[in-house]
Design a protein around this motif. Structure first.
Motif, PDB file in Angstrom:
ATOM      1  N   UNK A 148      44.665  51.303  -1.081  1.00  0.00           N
ATOM      2  CA  UNK A 148      43.457  50.906  -0.295  1.00  0.00           C
ATOM      3  C   UNK A 148      43.778  50.282   0.903  1.00  0.00           C
ATOM      4  N   UNK A 149      44.954  49.301   1.076  1.00  0.00           N
ATOM      5  CA  UNK A 149      45.342  48.769   2.448  1.00  0.00           C
ATOM      6  C   UNK A 149      45.792  49.939   3.476  1.00  0.00           C
ATOM      7  N   UNK A 150      46.111  50.802   3.020  1.00  0.00           N
ATOM      8  CA  UNK A 150      46.722  51.733   3.936  1.00  0.00           C
ATOM      9  C   UNK A 150      45.500  52.438   4.504  1.00  0.00           C
ATOM     10  N   UNK A 151      44.431  52.821   3.733  1.00  0.00           N
ATOM     11  CA  UNK A 151      43.288  53.402   4.315  1.00  0.00           C
ATOM     12  C   UNK A 151      42.568  52.407   5.433  1.00  0.00           C
ATOM     13  N   UNK A 152      42.419  51.030   4.942  1.00  0.00           N
ATOM     14  CA  UNK A 152      41.791  50.068   5.814  1.00  0.00           C
ATOM     15  C   UNK A 152      42.796  50.063   7.001  1.00  0.00           C
ATOM     16  N   UNK A 153      43.815  49.978   7.148  1.00  0.00           N
ATOM     17  CA  UNK A 153      44.705  50.056   8.418  1.00  0.00           C
ATOM     18  C   UNK A 153      44.529  51.124   9.167  1.00  0.00           C
ATOM     19  N   UNK A 154      44.409  52.437   8.553  1.00  0.00           N
ATOM     20  CA  UNK A 154      44.237  53.592   9.198  1.00  0.00           C
ATOM     21  C   UNK A 154      42.859  53.693   9.800  1.00  0.00           C
ATOM     22  N   UNK A 155      41.834  53.174   8.966  1.00  0.00           N
ATOM     23  CA  UNK A 155      40.161  53.377   9.595  1.00  0.00           C
ATOM     24  C   UNK A 155      40.143  52.235  10.693  1.00  0.00           C
ATOM     25  N   UNK A 156      40.588  50.988  10.570  1.00  0.00           N
ATOM     26  CA  UNK A 156      40.737  49.815  11.611  1.00  0.00           C
ATOM     27  C   UNK A 156      41.247  50.528  12.557  1.00  0.00           C
ATOM     28  N   UNK A 157      42.577  51.091  12.724  1.00  0.00           N
ATOM     29  CA  UNK A 157      43.296  51.630  13.745  1.00  0.00           C
ATOM     30  C   UNK A 157      42.402  52.711  14.702  1.00  0.00           C
ATOM     31  N   UNK A 158      41.668  53.568  13.861  1.00  0.00           N
ATOM     32  CA  UNK A 158      40.892  54.436  14.551  1.00  0.00           C
ATOM     33  C   UNK A 158      39.705  53.728  15.232  1.00  0.00           C
ATOM     34  N   UNK A 159      39.285  52.465  14.922  1.00  0.00           N
ATOM     35  CA  UNK A 159      38.349  51.706  15.675  1.00  0.00           C
ATOM     36  C   UNK A 159      38.966  50.771  16.618  1.00  0.00           C
ATOM     37  N   UNK A 160      40.279  50.944  16.644  1.00  0.00           N
ATOM     38  CA  UNK A 160      40.914  50.039  18.052  1.00  0.00           C
ATOM     39  C   UNK A 160      41.113  48.595  17.467  1.00  0.00           C
ATOM     40  N   UNK A 161      41.111  48.317  16.148  1.00  0.00           N
ATOM     41  CA  UNK A 161      41.499  46.998  15.525  1.00  0.00           C
ATOM     42  C   UNK A 161      42.844  46.953  15.055  1.00  0.00           C
ATOM     43  N   UNK A 162      43.441  45.796  14.963  1.00  0.00           N
ATOM     44  CA  UNK A 162      44.724  45.520  14.664  1.00  0.00           C
ATOM     45  C   UNK A 162      44.827  45.563  13.033  1.00  0.00           C
ATOM     46  N   UNK A 163      46.082  45.751  12.735  1.00  0.00           N
ATOM     47  CA  UNK A 163      46.232  45.479  11.199  1.00  0.00           C
ATOM     48  C   UNK A 163      45.980  44.347  10.755  1.00  0.00           C
ATOM     49  N   UNK A 164      45.005  44.296   9.768  1.00  0.00           N
ATOM     50  CA  UNK A 164      44.644  42.876   9.346  1.00  0.00           C
ATOM     51  C   UNK A 164      45.597  42.437   8.139  1.00  0.00           C
ATOM     52  N   UNK A 165      46.648  43.128   7.698  1.00  0.00           N
ATOM     53  CA  UNK A 165      47.708  42.755   6.860  1.00  0.00           C
ATOM     54  C   UNK A 165      48.995  42.261   7.479  1.00  0.00           C
ATOM     55  N   UNK A 166      49.067  42.265   8.805  1.00  0.00           N
ATOM     56  CA  UNK A 166      50.085  41.658   9.418  1.00  0.00           C
ATOM     57  C   UNK A 166      50.544  40.475   8.917  1.00  0.00           C
ATOM     58  N   UNK A 167      51.733  39.896   9.131  1.00  0.00           N
ATOM     59  CA  UNK A 167      52.048  38.352   8.607  1.00  0.00           C
ATOM     60  C   UNK A 167      51.064  37.391   9.155  1.00  0.00           C
ATOM     61  N   UNK A 168      50.696  37.389  10.389  1.00  0.00           N
ATOM     62  CA  UNK A 168      49.968  36.478  10.811  1.00  0.00           C
ATOM     63  C   UNK A 168      48.206  36.867  10.597  1.00  0.00           C
ATOM     64  N   UNK A 169      47.872  37.769   9.890  1.00  0.00           N
ATOM     65  CA  UNK A 169      46.708  37.877   9.741  1.00  0.00           C
ATOM     66  C   UNK A 169      45.865  37.211   8.359  1.00  0.00           C
ATOM     67  N   UNK A 170      44.601  37.402   8.213  1.00  0.00           N
ATOM     68  CA  UNK A 170      43.996  36.778   7.356  1.00  0.00           C
ATOM     69  C   UNK A 170      44.462  37.533   6.016  1.00  0.00           C
ATOM     70  N   UNK A 171      44.316  37.010   4.881  1.00  0.00           N
ATOM     71  CA  UNK A 171      44.788  37.143   3.578  1.00  0.00           C
ATOM     72  C   UNK A 171      43.878  38.528   3.096  1.00  0.00           C
ATOM     73  N   UNK A 172      44.244  39.190   2.255  1.00  0.00           N
ATOM     74  CA  UNK A 172      43.290  40.359   1.940  1.00  0.00           C
ATOM     75  C   UNK A 172      41.968  39.765   1.173  1.00  0.00           C
ATOM     76  N   UNK A 173      40.847  40.386   1.301  1.00  0.00           N
ATOM     77  CA  UNK A 173      39.666  40.115   0.823  1.00  0.00           C
ATOM     78  C   UNK A 173      39.659  39.916  -0.810  1.00  0.00           C
ATOM     79  N   UNK A 174      38.949  39.248  -1.380  1.00  0.00           N
ATOM     80  CA  UNK A 174      38.968  38.847  -2.792  1.00  0.00           C
ATOM     81  C   UNK A 174      38.369  39.967  -3.516  1.00  0.00           C
TER      82      UNK A 174
END
Length: 174
Positions: A148-174
């Motif tokens: 799921x996280x891999x898909x999120x990163x790929x989709x967000x990347x296509x939208x021009x958004x950074x990886x939300x799971x980088x060390x300094x990013x928000x924790x995963x959604x509940x």
């Protein structure tokens, strides 16, 4: 999107233009998974912490606010950890009835601020995350979470958004 209903229950959402942001996130997600967004049906409730806490208590026995909740129209979860969920099949009217998503302004705003990310980027991530839940993806088991996280990163990347799971990013959604 064929049938996307965005219900802005909390007026603070008005400044975010969810009528543009939600379809953009959903189209990117569905296209990434080779699904036709023009046949998808989704409802998004943009609410506050008080309402999402009530929903969380009613449906998950967790009487606390959370960032996003999802109610899939049908269970599609993978039988084995890390496998793809069951495919989405159109209904009798050839529509993909996917389900409902609720998202809380208060929690999203606090998480975006804590991570130093634009609110629109964080909300986009949560809409992608919620839609993936509607499609049967989950993060309860390690293999499922990785997928799921891999898909999120790929989709967000296509939208021009950074990886939300980088060390300094928000924790995963509940």
């Amino acid at each position: 999107m064929q049938a996307l209903d965005v219900i802005e229950e909390d007026p603070r959402w008005a400044g975010l233009d969810l009528d543009t942001l939600c379809p953009r996130a959903m189209r990117a997600t569905l296209a990434h998974l080779s699904l036709d967004a023009d046949t998808a049906e989704v409802t998004v409730l943009a609410c506050d912490d008080a309402h999402i806490a009530t929903l969380n208590a009613d449906f998950r026995d967790k009487p606390t606010p959370t960032n996003v909740l999802s109610w899939p129209a049908e269970e599609r979860g993978a039988a084995r950890d890390g496998e793809l969920p069951l495919p989405v099949t159109p209904g009798f009217d050839n529509m993909l009835e996917l389900g409902d998503i609720a998202i809380s302004f208060d929690t999203c705003h606090a998480e975006a601020e804590a991570a130093g990310r634009p609110m629109a980027d964080h909300v986009t991530h949560l809409i992608v995350h919620g839609l993936l839940h509607l499609l049967g993806y989950d993060h309860e088991r390690d293999g499922d979470a990785t997928l799921m996280e891999r898909l999120e990163v790929e989709i967000l990347g296509k939208l021009g958004l950074d990886d939300p799971y980088r060390d300094d990013a928000v924790q995963p959604p509940a």
